[in-house]
Design a protein around this motif. Structure first.
Motif, PDB file in Angstrom:
ATOM      1  N   UNK A 120       0.835  -1.198   0.000  1.00 59.59           N
ATOM      2  CA  UNK A 120       0.000   0.000   0.000  1.00 59.59           C
ATOM      3  C   UNK A 120       0.871   1.251   0.000  1.00 59.59           C
ATOM      4  N   UNK A 121       0.501   2.199  -0.840  1.00 58.30           N
ATOM      5  CA  UNK A 121       1.190   3.489  -0.855  1.00 58.30           C
ATOM      6  C   UNK A 121       2.690   3.359  -1.002  1.00 58.30           C
ATOM      7  N   UNK A 122       3.399   3.883  -0.027  1.00 57.02           N
ATOM      8  CA  UNK A 122       4.863   3.892  -0.054  1.00 57.02           C
ATOM      9  C   UNK A 122       5.476   2.598   0.479  1.00 57.02           C
ATOM     10  N   UNK A 123       4.657   1.643   0.891  1.00 60.66           N
ATOM     11  CA  UNK A 123       5.181   0.378   1.437  1.00 60.66           C
ATOM     12  C   UNK A 123       5.652  -0.508   0.287  1.00 60.66           C
ATOM     13  N   UNK A 124       6.898  -0.319  -0.077  1.00 58.05           N
ATOM     14  CA  UNK A 124       7.499  -1.131  -1.123  1.00 58.05           C
ATOM     15  C   UNK A 124       8.973  -1.305  -0.811  1.00 58.05           C
ATOM     16  N   UNK A 125       9.499  -2.434  -1.234  1.00 58.07           N
ATOM     17  CA  UNK A 125      10.918  -2.718  -1.034  1.00 58.07           C
ATOM     18  C   UNK A 125      11.510  -3.164  -2.354  1.00 58.07           C
ATOM     19  N   UNK A 126      12.661  -2.579  -2.670  1.00 60.73           N
ATOM     20  CA  UNK A 126      13.432  -2.999  -3.836  1.00 60.73           C
ATOM     21  C   UNK A 126      14.653  -3.745  -3.321  1.00 60.73           C
ATOM     22  N   UNK A 127      14.887  -4.918  -3.875  1.00 59.06           N
ATOM     23  CA  UNK A 127      15.971  -5.772  -3.414  1.00 59.06           C
ATOM     24  C   UNK A 127      16.739  -6.340  -4.605  1.00 59.06           C
ATOM     25  N   UNK A 128      18.019  -6.599  -4.383  1.00 57.93           N
ATOM     26  CA  UNK A 128      18.790  -7.380  -5.341  1.00 57.93           C
ATOM     27  C   UNK A 128      19.041  -8.718  -4.676  1.00 57.93           C
ATOM     28  N   UNK A 129      18.664  -9.786  -5.368  1.00 51.61           N
ATOM     29  CA  UNK A 129      18.783 -11.133  -4.809  1.00 51.61           C
ATOM     30  C   UNK A 129      19.756 -11.939  -5.674  1.00 51.61           C
ATOM     31  N   UNK A 130      20.757 -12.527  -5.037  1.00 58.94           N
ATOM     32  CA  UNK A 130      21.692 -13.429  -5.709  1.00 58.94           C
ATOM     33  C   UNK A 130      21.325 -14.851  -5.333  1.00 58.94           C
ATOM     34  N   UNK A 131      21.375 -15.738  -6.320  1.00 57.00           N
ATOM     35  CA  UNK A 131      21.037 -17.139  -6.104  1.00 57.00           C
ATOM     36  C   UNK A 131      22.149 -18.030  -6.640  1.00 57.00           C
ATOM     37  N   UNK A 132      22.177 -19.253  -6.133  1.00 58.88           N
ATOM     38  CA  UNK A 132      23.070 -20.282  -6.669  1.00 58.88           C
ATOM     39  C   UNK A 132      22.256 -21.547  -6.876  1.00 58.88           C
ATOM     40  N   UNK A 133      22.674 -22.335  -7.856  1.00 53.67           N
ATOM     41  CA  UNK A 133      22.010 -23.601  -8.122  1.00 53.67           C
ATOM     42  C   UNK A 133      22.816 -24.723  -7.484  1.00 53.67           C
ATOM     43  N   UNK A 134      22.121 -25.618  -6.791  1.00 51.61           N
ATOM     44  CA  UNK A 134      22.812 -26.784  -6.226  1.00 51.61           C
ATOM     45  C   UNK A 134      22.656 -27.998  -7.149  1.00 51.61           C
ATOM     46  N   UNK A 135      22.194 -27.748  -8.352  1.00 51.30           N
ATOM     47  CA  UNK A 135      22.008 -28.825  -9.322  1.00 51.30           C
ATOM     48  C   UNK A 135      20.558 -29.250  -9.462  1.00 51.30           C
ATOM     49  N   UNK A 136      19.776 -29.097  -8.400  1.00 45.78           N
ATOM     50  CA  UNK A 136      18.361 -29.465  -8.460  1.00 45.78           C
ATOM     51  C   UNK A 136      17.441 -28.282  -8.165  1.00 45.78           C
ATOM     52  N   UNK A 137      17.961 -27.279  -7.463  1.00 46.29           N
ATOM     53  CA  UNK A 137      17.132 -26.140  -7.073  1.00 46.29           C
ATOM     54  C   UNK A 137      17.977 -24.875  -7.021  1.00 46.29           C
ATOM     55  N   UNK A 138      17.315 -23.743  -7.240  1.00 45.68           N
ATOM     56  CA  UNK A 138      17.952 -22.442  -7.068  1.00 45.68           C
ATOM     57  C   UNK A 138      17.680 -21.980  -5.646  1.00 45.68           C
ATOM     58  N   UNK A 139      18.730 -21.477  -4.984  1.00 45.58           N
ATOM     59  CA  UNK A 139      18.598 -21.028  -3.598  1.00 45.58           C
ATOM     60  C   UNK A 139      19.168 -19.625  -3.449  1.00 45.58           C
ATOM     61  N   UNK A 140      18.521 -18.845  -2.601  1.00 50.59           N
ATOM     62  CA  UNK A 140      18.970 -17.483  -2.335  1.00 50.59           C
ATOM     63  C   UNK A 140      20.267 -17.544  -1.540  1.00 50.59           C
ATOM     64  N   UNK A 141      21.251 -16.746  -1.995  1.00 47.98           N
ATOM     65  CA  UNK A 141      22.556 -16.735  -1.341  1.00 47.98           C
ATOM     66  C   UNK A 141      22.951 -15.345  -0.826  1.00 47.98           C
ATOM     67  N   UNK A 142      22.207 -14.308  -1.235  1.00 44.50           N
ATOM     68  CA  UNK A 142      22.476 -12.962  -0.744  1.00 44.50           C
ATOM     69  C   UNK A 142      21.313 -12.066  -1.108  1.00 44.50           C
ATOM     70  N   UNK A 143      21.009 -11.123  -0.210  1.00 44.51           N
ATOM     71  CA  UNK A 143      19.964 -10.136  -0.468  1.00 44.51           C
ATOM     72  C   UNK A 143      20.519  -8.763  -0.083  1.00 44.51           C
ATOM     73  N   UNK A 144      20.317  -7.786  -0.968  1.00 42.03           N
ATOM     74  CA  UNK A 144      20.754  -6.428  -0.692  1.00 42.03           C
ATOM     75  C   UNK A 144      19.586  -5.474  -0.949  1.00 42.03           C
ATOM     76  N   UNK A 145      19.384  -4.538  -0.027  1.00 42.59           N
ATOM     77  CA  UNK A 145      18.378  -3.518  -0.238  1.00 42.59           C
ATOM     78  C   UNK A 145      18.809  -2.559  -1.332  1.00 42.59           C
ATOM     79  N   UNK A 146      17.852  -2.044  -2.085  1.00 40.05           N
ATOM     80  CA  UNK A 146      18.145  -1.125  -3.186  1.00 40.05           C
ATOM     81  C   UNK A 146      17.650   0.281  -2.925  1.00 40.05           C
ATOM     82  N   UNK A 147      17.106   0.562  -1.775  1.00 40.13           N
ATOM     83  CA  UNK A 147      16.595   1.922  -1.503  1.00 40.13           C
ATOM     84  C   UNK A 147      17.354   2.522  -0.358  1.00 40.13           C
TER      85      UNK A 147
END
Length: 147
Positions: A120-147
């Protein structure tokens, strides 16, 4: 009659297990992994649960390396100010349904994406998410705020 009941029971059980698997978030590609994680994570927060305490579920979406890093941050001298995955101290219930993934880049077993959690309104988050694959699934490995 007994074989018919056994076959019917098998079909019903298989149908339920297939439906359960279909309802689980996919981690087969980076975009689905990010959307599935944030949908699950924010929904848990809305239900007043602590998703970080559910290690089994966290490990479906997040690397062990990142979980260890977050644990170290919590125990560090400055602690962890806010929620690591949201880069915020509060959240909007609408974030569970408004997850936009863009600028996806995949290089081998590594991927990155821009994520927008819109509320709602100004309630928003921008993020950069880095992932790695373990061969069967992609998993989040880092999150950085963008604002």
């Amino acid at each position: 009659m007994k074989p018919f009941i056994s076959v019917l029971a098998f079909i019903i059980a298989f149908g339920f297990s297939s439906a359960t698997r279909a309802a689980e978030p996919s981690t087969a590609n980076p975009s689905d992994a990010v959307r599935g994680f944030y949908r699950w994570y924010v929904t848990a927060l809305i239900a007043n649960k602590q998703p970080m305490e559910n290690r089994k579920e966290m490990k479906r979406f997040v690397t062990e390396r990142l979980l260890s890093e977050i644990d170290k941050m919590k125990k560090g001298p400055d602690g962890l100010d806010g929620d690591y995955f949201l880069d915020a101290q509060d959240f909007d219930n609408l974030w569970a349904k408004n997850i936009a993934v863009s600028d996806l880049k995949v290089i081998g077993k590594n991927a990155s994406a821009e994520v927008l959690l819109a509320g709602k309104g100004e309630m928003r988050r921008k993020l950069k998410v880095n992932l790695v694959s373990d061969g069967t699934a992609w998993k989040i490995d880092r999150v950085q705020g963008r604002e």
